[in-house]
Scaffold this active site. Structure first.
Site, PDB file in Angstrom:
ATOM      1  N   THR A 159       0.855  -1.184   0.000  1.00 31.07           N
ATOM      2  CA  THR A 159       0.000   0.000   0.000  1.00 31.07           C
ATOM      3  C   THR A 159       0.895   1.240   0.000  1.00 31.07           C
ATOM      4  OG1 THR A 159      -0.056   0.442   2.384  1.00 31.07           O
ATOM      5  CG2 THR A 159      -1.532  -1.268   1.569  1.00 31.07           C
ATOM      6  N   ALA A 211      12.220   1.264  -7.473  1.00 30.96           N
ATOM      7  CA  ALA A 211      11.469   0.028  -7.737  1.00 30.96           C
ATOM      8  C   ALA A 211      12.378  -1.195  -7.661  1.00 30.96           C
ATOM      9  CB  ALA A 211      10.757   0.117  -9.083  1.00 30.96           C
ATOM     10  N   GLU A 258       0.733  11.405 -10.195  1.00 28.81           N
ATOM     11  CA  GLU A 258      -0.405  11.274  -9.288  1.00 28.81           C
ATOM     12  C   GLU A 258      -1.584  12.042  -9.891  1.00 28.81           C
ATOM     13  OE1 GLU A 258      -0.358   9.657  -6.277  1.00 28.81           O
ATOM     14  OE2 GLU A 258       1.702   9.034  -6.637  1.00 28.81           O
ATOM     15  N   LYS A 311      12.598   9.662  -0.893  1.00 29.76           N
ATOM     16  CA  LYS A 311      13.525   8.657  -1.419  1.00 29.76           C
ATOM     17  C   LYS A 311      14.976   8.958  -1.040  1.00 29.76           C
ATOM     18  CE  LYS A 311      10.590   7.166  -5.252  1.00 29.76           C
ATOM     19  NZ  LYS A 311      10.295   7.305  -6.688  1.00 29.76           N
ATOM     20  N   GLY A 313       6.696   1.091 -11.906  1.00 29.20           N
ATOM     21  CA  GLY A 313       6.006   0.071 -12.689  1.00 29.20           C
ATOM     22  C   GLY A 313       5.679  -1.116 -11.807  1.00 29.20           C
TER      23      GLY A 313
END
Lengths: 412, 412
Positions: free
Chosen positions: A153, A209, A265, A280, A394
């Protein structure tokens, strides 16, 4: 036959102990043909199951997973686990059991593995009202070996219960950035708890990712290297927007295009403000050993404050007013053979994010589409940094990164 | 006090079993105040040690290492282990014990840990004549938990005894390319043996030194990705030579310079023939799931056969005759804004190595000095490959890669 076979009693008592079954008395004859144990009546059934499993089934390891979030990433992960289940079992003696699942509406924890291909229907039909705290309590109570909670989530409430899993000997694999980029104290307490309990807290996919960034930094640090500098493009959305800019596609239209393609977004300002990038670089800085908070990261916004006030229509109106200015700057950059990149930088402990113009020789000059890139300058990678580049977002690649984290929990 | 504390007998019997001590008879009273075991007299001393360690010392994990080769990489590794020993113990509850050491002349296996900072003198003074097979036998006999053999040599004989370690439940971490790039059957048998015994066979540093290449490919494959293409510059030596070429520094002189700087082998033809690169692409291809032998790799040599016959003087004479030809080709390349790169390529299972000219847009165009680069095109990293770049050689970065492999053995 136990005779001259060391380890039989070890296996027996380990299995009982691990499953919380207390042994009251033991007798083993010197012929080593049998062994008797006295346990409480209430533990009898469990003990029989445990012993049966241990001696007759357990030629393989079991990994018991509990997953929150079955959107794009969660669904990809379940699919990858399903597709790979035969390989994992045949080649790595690993059986992955989905024991619990929750989304924002419903939750389900079962004592029997939930079939991966039907889990969404089963959750819909059999699930109860979702509540992440009670989900965590149920998972703890099951007290299964090799349990992992997977957070797919982006929810702050979910991120707030990691401690409850970890303290109950449940590893946590997070694709959710929030816990690692919130207060340093919380982050540290989770790391420490995992270490004390001998379980794992992993979050490779929170940055880049599926790219091997966090584990690389962590491996370097562990072997005694020092991270002097991190330069990184960590927002696929922003990189896409700046790659798209052209005479025909001014800033406002490039932003709209990113929105339409699903790269940004719903409110693109969440990307444009750099907040996501701040989180990050914070995660990377902490991994590199720096004790740093979100407020310590300097943010150089490339849009004026008025763009971040008001609603989306006002926002686009404000950006349109800036289109001409950006276009003339862009033409100047083209002349100088430079490109805009939205950089996150950590330089000897000082973190910042902002728009930078890079020239042709810079490794990020040719950073295509929505790619990410990370440059690590360390004590050992000094004159020339280590560079890692590729898709930074992705569902498929993120799920693959979560998958890799899971495998490390069971050391496959 | 055992009462109501599940797991005490498990701990006891696990410790005994793991250490090969057979339990003949057991008695535990129902008050759970004591437990008695009958064992053979010859196991008595060992059993007491084991029990003492298990109950009174083992709040930490121990990693027992046996190292072959204490040249540049081996020495760097020992130094890193020494420098990090406090961090490993304090933050990761890990104690690393050097239990054995060998070079081509002497060997030593001790029942007590060898101090890292004095191991070279101790080996010199106390070591016996080196013999890798008997070294392996000694290691197996010690039968210590979490044992790892580390190969920092480039020796074929050392690579031939990995099976003897693995079958004895000793993990193997190799910086030595030979085992992984020899017959596929041998490579496969080592992988299978490690998997059956539940130990590790790791070799990240055989390609790209400390760069995270093999673990990245392995993680991708495990999660179900497919490697379609690998393009890589894997020879720092060759990249250095082609980066150095200029009007002032023709090929023959660039080769001499690489030799003088210690970048090439004493006989630079070992690098120039591409043999080393063949071994590396073979290792990557196998990791990517292709069953491939050294003879299957197509080698496009960029020097004529006569350069590889005769002695070094003749070699340099032959290359000098080629200098003018290479220089005119180079000028042509400069005009076209191209550069030479010595590439290893795997394209849907077909491997080849050879000189390629790349244009400005190629990620390897700006590959500095003796750096390595790897481009991975997979089912998931499809339109744009994942790219990993950095030093592909050097004692410090290679040792750090071995260090990371070691940590995975104990899942730190």
């Amino acid at each position: 036959k136990m005779q001259n076979t060391p380890g039989i009693s070890a296996t027996l008592f380990r299995a009982l102990g691990r499953n919380g079954i207390n042994v009251i008395a033991i007798a083993q004859g010197s012929l080593e043909l049998n062994i008797s144990v006295v346990i409480k009546n209430e533990s009898l059934k469990r003990a029989l199951n445990v012993i049966h499993d241990e001696f007759f089934l357990s030629t393989y390891k079991e990994l018991n997973i509990f997953i929150a979030g079955i959107g794009l990433v969660g669904s990809s992960l379940l699919k990858q686990l399903q597709n790979q289940s035969k390989v994992l079992f045949d080649e790595h003696n690993l059986k992955v059991n989905l024991m619990g699942i929750t989304n924002s509406r419903r939750m389900l924890v079962r004592s029997k593995a939930i079939p991966l291909d039907q889990c969404k229907e089963i959750l819909k039909n059999e699930g109860e009202k979702a509540d992440i705290s009670s989900f965590a309590q149920k998972v703890r109570k099951m007290n299964l070996r090799n349990s992992v909670f997977i957070d797919c989530t982006a929810d702050a409430t979910v991120a707030s219960v990691y401690g409850s899993f970890l303290s109950g000997y449940v590893s946590v694999v997070a694709a959710n950035k929030i816990a690692c980029s919130s207060d340093y104290e919380y982050y540290l307490s989770l790391k420490n708890m995992a270490s004390e309990r001998g379980v794992r807290f992993m979050y490779e996919t929170t940055v880049g990712a599926g790219l091997p960034i966090i584990k690389t930094i962590s491996d370097l640090i562990l072997s005694g290297d020092r991270i002097y500098k991190i330069e990184a493009v960590l927002s696929g959305t922003l990189n896409f927007i700046f790659n798209e800019l052209s005479a025909e596609l001014p800033l406002s239209k490039a932003i709209r295009k990113a929105r339409e393609k699903g790269y940004s977004e719903p409110d693109p300002r969440i990307d444009l403000s750099g907040t996501d990038v701040v989180r990050k670089i914070l995660i990377l800085a902490r991994e590199a050993g720096y004790r740093i908070e979100q407020k310590d990261v300097e943010v150089k916004k490339f849009l004026p404050d008025r763009c971040f006030e008001g609603d989306l229509n006002e926002f686009y109106k404000h950006v349109e007013e800036l289109d001409a200015e950006f276009e003339s700057k862009r033409l100047e950059m083209v002349k100088q053979k430079k490109k805009w990149r939205f950089f996150a930088t950590l330089d000897r402990g000082k973190a910042s994010v902002g728009l930078v113009d890079v020239d042709q020789d810079h490794p990020s000059y040719n950073l295509e589409g929505s790619n990410n890139i990370v440059l690590l300058t360390t004590e050992r990678y000094k004159e020339l940094p280590m560079v890692i580049k590729g898709y930074g977002a992705g569902a498929e690649v993120t799920a693959a990164g979560v998958f890799a984290d899971l495998m490390r929990v069971v050391n496959v």
